[in-house]
Design an enzyme around this catalytic site. Sequence first.
Site, PDB file in Angstrom:
ATOM      1  N   GLU A 162     -54.801 -27.237 -52.640  1.00 41.78           N
ATOM      2  CA  GLU A 162     -55.446 -28.215 -51.771  1.00 41.78           C
ATOM      3  C   GLU A 162     -56.948 -28.268 -52.147  1.00 41.78           C
ATOM      4  O   GLU A 162     -57.375 -29.024 -52.225  1.00 41.78           O
ATOM      5  CB  GLU A 162     -55.306 -27.951 -50.277  1.00 41.78           C
ATOM      6  CG  GLU A 162     -53.742 -28.187 -49.807  1.00 41.78           C
ATOM      7  CD  GLU A 162     -53.222 -29.601 -49.897  1.00 41.78           C
ATOM      8  OE1 GLU A 162     -54.002 -30.186 -50.258  1.00 41.78           O
ATOM      9  OE2 GLU A 162     -52.163 -29.557 -49.721  1.00 41.78           O
ATOM     10  N   ARG A 166     -58.071 -31.606 -53.845  1.00 42.39           N
ATOM     11  CA  ARG A 166     -59.039 -32.662 -53.081  1.00 42.39           C
ATOM     12  C   ARG A 166     -60.464 -32.310 -53.283  1.00 42.39           C
ATOM     13  O   ARG A 166     -61.221 -33.175 -53.375  1.00 42.39           O
ATOM     14  CB  ARG A 166     -58.740 -32.279 -51.443  1.00 42.39           C
ATOM     15  CG  ARG A 166     -57.257 -32.291 -51.234  1.00 42.39           C
ATOM     16  CD  ARG A 166     -57.146 -32.180 -49.533  1.00 42.39           C
ATOM     17  NE  ARG A 166     -55.626 -32.203 -49.300  1.00 42.39           N
ATOM     18  CZ  ARG A 166     -55.262 -32.330 -47.824  1.00 42.39           C
ATOM     19  NH1 ARG A 166     -55.956 -32.786 -47.067  1.00 42.39           N
ATOM     20  NH2 ARG A 166     -54.068 -32.456 -47.724  1.00 42.39           N
ATOM     21  N   ASP A 296     -42.733 -31.966 -56.333  1.00 43.98           N
ATOM     22  CA  ASP A 296     -42.973 -33.090 -56.825  1.00 43.98           C
ATOM     23  C   ASP A 296     -44.150 -33.142 -57.809  1.00 43.98           C
ATOM     24  O   ASP A 296     -43.817 -33.805 -59.070  1.00 43.98           O
ATOM     25  CB  ASP A 296     -43.491 -34.029 -55.668  1.00 43.98           C
ATOM     26  CG  ASP A 296     -44.597 -33.294 -54.913  1.00 43.98           C
ATOM     27  OD1 ASP A 296     -44.889 -32.136 -55.049  1.00 43.98           O
ATOM     28  OD2 ASP A 296     -44.990 -33.971 -54.006  1.00 43.98           O
ATOM     29  N   GLU A 495     -47.938 -42.272 -51.166  1.00 44.58           N
ATOM     30  CA  GLU A 495     -46.947 -42.072 -52.430  1.00 44.58           C
ATOM     31  C   GLU A 495     -46.414 -43.623 -52.679  1.00 44.58           C
ATOM     32  O   GLU A 495     -46.178 -43.887 -53.919  1.00 44.58           O
ATOM     33  CB  GLU A 495     -45.883 -40.983 -52.494  1.00 44.58           C
ATOM     34  CG  GLU A 495     -46.007 -39.623 -52.700  1.00 44.58           C
ATOM     35  CD  GLU A 495     -46.790 -39.023 -51.467  1.00 44.58           C
ATOM     36  OE1 GLU A 495     -47.599 -38.020 -51.920  1.00 44.58           O
ATOM     37  OE2 GLU A 495     -46.817 -39.297 -50.469  1.00 44.58           O
TER      38      GLU A 495
END
Length: 599
Positions: A162, A166, A296, A495
């Site tokens: 993260e 980010r 994913d 998404e």
Amino acid sequence: MSSWAPRPSRIILFVLVLGATSVFYLLIFSPELLSSASFLRDDDDVPVKKSSSKIVPGSKGVPGRGADVVKRDAVVAAFKHAWSAYERDAMGADEYHPLTHRGENLSPSTPNTSNGIGYTIADSLDTMYLMGGPLTPYYTRARSWVADSLSFNQTGEFSTFETTIRVLGGLLAIYHLSGDDIYRIKAEDLGDRLLGAFETKSGLPYPSINLMTGKGVPDHYSPSRASTAEATTVQLEFRYLAEITGKEKFWRKAEGAMRVAREHVPVNGRYVVPIYMDLGGGGFSGGEVRLGSRGDSYYEYLLKQYLQTNNTEPAYKEMYEQAMQSVHDHLVKQTPKRNMTYIAELFTRVVGQGKVDWTLSSKQDHLVCFFAGSLMLGATTTQLRPGVSHASIPPDLTNELTEEGRRDWETGRELMDTCMRTHETKTGLAPEIAQFGENEGGEGGEREWWIKRLHGSSYDARYMLRCVLSLPSPLLSSFSPRFSPLRYLIVNRPETVESLFIAYRLTHDLKYRTHAWDIFSAIEKYCKIPGGGYATVEDVDELPVRLDDKQETFFLSETLKYLFLTFEDEGRVSLKDYVFNTEGHPMPIFPPSITPQFP
């Protein structure tokens, strides 16, 4: 897998402690939550005004339909509404709680909410910069906070993944867009601190990092493993950091993690891989294969690493093509009536005498909706017929794409339609998880998808279930909605809008802009807090809606950015010049000055 089994005494103790914590939370925060006019909202609250479209011709030399100014500016206004509340109530905090008007840091070691590590701010800078105009004063103040207050010299456990996608990704994107060197300096400092996460036997990164010491931190529940997606979804960021700093060490660490993955495929004859990897030996582990959570972005970054360096690393193209073939061989399914294409999951099961077999599940995370746009993008960039330098808009499927390209394009288009059909709810918002077909109670019907329920309530988000799955649902939900173990939806999930953005850019089909506007309108109607900010809806198929006190950082970095770019002139951030990291930060395509050593 662990053979540990909970004792009754442990369960009772856990229930008592969690119950006491819930009561404390209720006493402290419940009055503010219950007094908020937005906590319960019926479907007539905050009506969305229908607006006509005003299309501005495309930029000179740029084909396309140009900007839809009215809708684009509505998205800009939404960003301003979300950001101004954060700046007013929580500037400097990692994330924002709009119902209680407070900030919170993601690491418990940084209790001073004005001094996080920039999750919300770093995640939002490039969106503000791209929107420009009325957001310029907000951007200027955010830039000043980065220059004067952002420090990574903080102890505690920070998610490697993260923090990379980010914060590092955000700093790199705004550095490229603005050319402001303060962002490069901050990004390099953060990158240096993150490198310690890669100090494992295999070279795969630890899931967490202590930024003060630069030491990696294993997962407390499964110290020998890392999720596949997290280990293989830091490469775009570290490679671009290496490019702008000239420091090869960033490239090699990220490249090394991909080498480990390359060495261990196929798994059980498949190029779709389990969702965990072994930090020691580097192989894949676990009994689940899916394109949703923890799996994913492994597939997303196979394609994007190839594109990022201007198609100069064919090993990534080969891995991507193998994975796409395997996805079609094992996971692409259709419902029997409406022929809705979805991506199934594989689970292991014991079939006797210690033998393990694989079984399909018709569950699809909303996260999988990224795959629709990814397939369409891959088809038009990696699957061109010999002699074709680039695909048309829309592509000529017969003359421009290979057979595999046509397959991927059609699957992507069909999956895009399925993801939009999961918005056929009372709110027009899609659930975090959809089940396809019908369950034993006949739920699903003609719609052919349904939302799993536990004890009559909506299915919880995966991260909450990790803590309280074994508890009976009435226990926590009776205390406070904030602690209900049965919330499943983060309505701001980006998404679908990401795939709509890609689909529109590759086709110019206005239906994708229409879908994007419908989603934006639903967010405005059900998630917008009149006093500022946007909140999470707990159940998309329930009116009046109940709101959870959280505004995700990716609502600013991804959802609103992709919506803005869908309605903006396509000369802004062209897909020919950029790839987006998994947090929606645009990374430039470049010929690498550092010689790749992969595989």
